[in-house]
Design a protein around this motif. Structure first.
Motif, PDB file in Angstrom:
ATOM      1  N   SER A  35      13.907  42.486  29.557  1.00  0.00           N
ATOM      2  CA  SER A  35      12.829  43.227  30.192  1.00  0.00           C
ATOM      3  C   SER A  35      11.774  42.048  30.794  1.00  0.00           C
ATOM      4  O   SER A  35      11.767  40.968  30.219  1.00  0.00           O
ATOM      5  CB  SER A  35      12.218  43.954  29.119  1.00  0.00           C
ATOM      6  OG  SER A  35      10.713  44.476  29.782  1.00  0.00           O
ATOM      7  N   ARG A  44      13.873  52.600  29.175  1.00  0.00           N
ATOM      8  CA  ARG A  44      14.189  51.187  29.528  1.00  0.00           C
ATOM      9  C   ARG A  44      15.511  51.339  30.814  1.00  0.00           C
ATOM     10  O   ARG A  44      16.225  52.005  30.539  1.00  0.00           O
ATOM     11  CB  ARG A  44      14.521  50.518  28.430  1.00  0.00           C
ATOM     12  CG  ARG A  44      15.880  50.820  27.497  1.00  0.00           C
ATOM     13  CD  ARG A  44      15.724  49.916  26.383  1.00  0.00           C
ATOM     14  NE  ARG A  44      17.063  49.802  26.076  1.00  0.00           N
ATOM     15  CZ  ARG A  44      17.527  49.404  24.809  1.00  0.00           C
ATOM     16  NH1 ARG A  44      16.644  49.406  23.836  1.00  0.00           N
ATOM     17  NH2 ARG A  44      18.862  49.021  24.462  1.00  0.00           N
ATOM     18  N   THR A  98       6.618  45.246  30.954  1.00  0.00           N
ATOM     19  CA  THR A  98       6.705  46.430  29.850  1.00  0.00           C
ATOM     20  C   THR A  98       5.414  47.237  30.196  1.00  0.00           C
ATOM     21  O   THR A  98       4.386  46.527  30.376  1.00  0.00           O
ATOM     22  CB  THR A  98       6.583  45.769  28.462  1.00  0.00           C
ATOM     23  OG1 THR A  98       7.846  44.985  28.274  1.00  0.00           O
ATOM     24  CG2 THR A  98       6.563  46.778  27.313  1.00  0.00           C
ATOM     25  N   PHE A 154      12.784  46.753  32.849  1.00  0.00           N
ATOM     26  CA  PHE A 154      11.505  47.211  32.318  1.00  0.00           C
ATOM     27  C   PHE A 154      11.536  48.009  31.076  1.00  0.00           C
ATOM     28  O   PHE A 154      12.788  48.561  30.792  1.00  0.00           O
ATOM     29  CB  PHE A 154      10.696  47.806  33.209  1.00  0.00           C
ATOM     30  CG  PHE A 154      10.790  49.088  33.506  1.00  0.00           C
ATOM     31  CD1 PHE A 154      10.539  50.414  32.970  1.00  0.00           C
ATOM     32  CD2 PHE A 154      11.863  49.331  34.537  1.00  0.00           C
ATOM     33  CE1 PHE A 154      10.722  51.527  33.040  1.00  0.00           C
ATOM     34  CE2 PHE A 154      12.019  50.748  34.931  1.00  0.00           C
ATOM     35  CZ  PHE A 154      11.388  51.973  34.177  1.00  0.00           C
ATOM     36  N   PHE A 155      10.810  47.935  30.158  1.00  0.00           N
ATOM     37  CA  PHE A 155      10.525  48.989  29.144  1.00  0.00           C
ATOM     38  C   PHE A 155       9.400  49.864  29.630  1.00  0.00           C
ATOM     39  O   PHE A 155       8.457  49.115  30.094  1.00  0.00           O
ATOM     40  CB  PHE A 155      10.302  48.229  27.837  1.00  0.00           C
ATOM     41  CG  PHE A 155      11.463  48.206  26.793  1.00  0.00           C
ATOM     42  CD1 PHE A 155      11.741  49.314  26.003  1.00  0.00           C
ATOM     43  CD2 PHE A 155      12.394  46.895  26.926  1.00  0.00           C
ATOM     44  CE1 PHE A 155      12.965  49.027  25.118  1.00  0.00           C
ATOM     45  CE2 PHE A 155      13.554  47.038  26.189  1.00  0.00           C
ATOM     46  CZ  PHE A 155      13.734  48.056  25.236  1.00  0.00           C
ATOM     47  N   LEU A 188       7.412  42.171  27.221  1.00  0.00           N
ATOM     48  CA  LEU A 188       7.734  42.947  26.048  1.00  0.00           C
ATOM     49  C   LEU A 188       7.326  42.206  24.858  1.00  0.00           C
ATOM     50  O   LEU A 188       6.640  42.996  23.853  1.00  0.00           O
ATOM     51  CB  LEU A 188       9.408  42.847  26.191  1.00  0.00           C
ATOM     52  CG  LEU A 188       9.827  43.509  24.707  1.00  0.00           C
ATOM     53  CD1 LEU A 188       9.641  45.072  24.636  1.00  0.00           C
ATOM     54  CD2 LEU A 188      11.443  43.408  25.026  1.00  0.00           C
TER      55      LEU A 188
END
Length: 436
Positions: free
Chosen positions: A84, A314, A87, A300-301, A100
């Motif tokens: 990631s 995610r 986030t 990404f998360f 993250l």
């Protein structure tokens, strides 16, 4: 024509395949009856959205001893999703953005306090009922325990969303001991538990594992062969399956998920300690969705809360002009994983710049051969039923990830349970006591 086997295994999920492999290679005539047209059960790699996607069980780790032994045995390659780069999470209705590690730092105080007594209650994850007083905490759901922490709004949302991703159900229904068991399996480290349950996967899909075990067995695996009834006594059992076919066996290993066990026609009936949890059902009733969006997209998360249709999203695959995301929500009735418009609306909680191209999933709750996702127990089910669920009933034995000690609900748990039951069955049929 009368059919006869030493052992009939009901279900060709990972637990059933491992059981059949170990028994057949020990020289026992073993037949596997699988209702679906494919082996694997809730472990299922399917080609969709231009990728090989894990529709069911996915993640593994070297702290999961049983699956790691299989990875080593068959020389399977392990990989991970993209790391990631950003986030997103919610603080009330406000979207926050960071790394993250920022998110992990946000949930750390809550996770630490929630799980600080893990090793007191479950010092040995391979023997989860060692502490006599475990029932004191098994009565609580995870929501109650989180509420006691009196977290800020953003900490509360973040912790709840993280746990929905793990437990796949409304937290009010999920026993607190689920969280303790997962964390005990990583010696009390919630960060390692998070990594072990959500990062690493087989490079070419779990189908490689399913195929490797299937090829390594000498059992007769029969697909599209749903079991209709089982009649058993102290000498053996007769199984009716498919369109009126029957087979007799000295032993039967039943590997169906907890939620459908009570639906099997078994005579004499199973004891209450097996039927009651099946009727009560598991707490896990969530959704897993795969989503293809237009690229380019940075990995990404995103975490919202348990009250949103999708609590965790995610990236799992990055392409030149697209990306594939995986998402989880607490309740499968709140969103259709095959509906791109509904998925698009759910993603807009965090981001309005993503263009959903396709979406897919599998409704495991509606699947007649599962009716659950992965095992998450309701309060009291661990201390009331676990031993009874693992125990044999005469010539009937029970295996499956739902009955595992260390990693219930994981592929590792299926292998653990299948290995243990195969050893028990083999010892019971072996004319030389002690030869295992």
């Amino acid at each position: 024509m009368h059919q006869q086997a030493d052992v009939v295994v009901i279900g060709a999920g990972v637990a059933g395949l491992v059981t059949a492999r170990d028994l057949s290679r020990a020289g026992l005539r073993t037949v596997v009856l699988e209702a679906r047209h494919r082996p694997g059960g809730r472990t299922w790699t399917d080609h969709r959205l231009g990728r090989d996607l894990e529709i069911g069980g996915t993640w593994l780790h070297w702290v999961q001893p049983h699956i790691w032994a299989e990875v080593t045995r068959y020389g399977l390659a392990v990989t991970r999703g993209p790391r990631s780069e950003e986030t997103y999470w919610l603080a009330g209705d406000e979207v926050r953005r960071g790394t993250l590690e920022d998110f992990m730092a946000l949930i750390d105080p809550g996770m630490t306090r929630l799980l600080e007594d893990t090793m007191r209650w479950i010092p040995r994850p391979d023997a989860p009922l060692t502490v006599a007083g475990l029932s004191e905490v098994d009565q609580f759901n995870l929501q109650e325990m989180l509420d006691e922490l009196d977290l800020s709004v953003d900490e509360r949302n973040a912790n709840e969303a993280a746990w929905v991703g793990h437990l796949n159900g409304p937290l009010i229904d999920c026993a607190y001991t689920n969280a303790l068991r997962w964390t005990a399996a990583t010696a009390g480290s919630w960060r390692l538990m998070h990594e072990a349950s959500a990062v690493f996967r087989l490079a070419h899909g779990t189908r490689r594992l399913v195929r490797a075990i299937s090829a390594d067995t000498q059992a007769d695996i029969r697909l599209s062969a749903p079991v209709r009834s089982i009649a058993h006594d102290d000498r053996g059992a007769e199984i009716s399956y498919a369109d009126g076919q029957t087979i007799s066996a000295r032993r039967v290993v039943i590997t169906v998920p907890q939620n459908i066990l009570h639906r099997l026609d078994i005579t004499p009936a199973l004891p209450e300690g097996k039927l009651r949890p099946s009727v009560e059902q598991t707490a896990s009733r969530g959704v897993k969705a795969w989503i293809r969006v237009r690229g380019p997209v940075k990995p990404f998360f995103a975490y919202s809360s348990q009250h949103h249709p999708l609590a965790v999203v995610r990236t799992e695959f990055i392409g030149d002009d697209d990306a594939v995301l995986v998402a989880f929500g607490a309740d499968s009735t709140r969103i259709d994983a095959d509906d791109p418009a509904a998925i698009d609306a759910a993603l807009r909680v965090w981001r309005r710049d993503l263009e959903v191209l396709e979406a897919t999933g599998h409704d495991w709750m509606a699947d007649p051969y599962s009716q659950e996702t992965w095992l998450i127990r309701q309060p009291r089910q661990l201390t009331w039923y676990h031993r009874a669920q693992q125990a044999a009933t005469g010539v009937l034995h029970f295996a499956g990830s739902d009955y595992a000690d260390i990693w219930p609900g994981f592929i590792d748990g299926a292998i653990e349970s299948g290995t243990r039951v195969a050893r028990q069955v083999r010892a019971g049929l072996d004319p030389e006591p002690g030869r295992v």
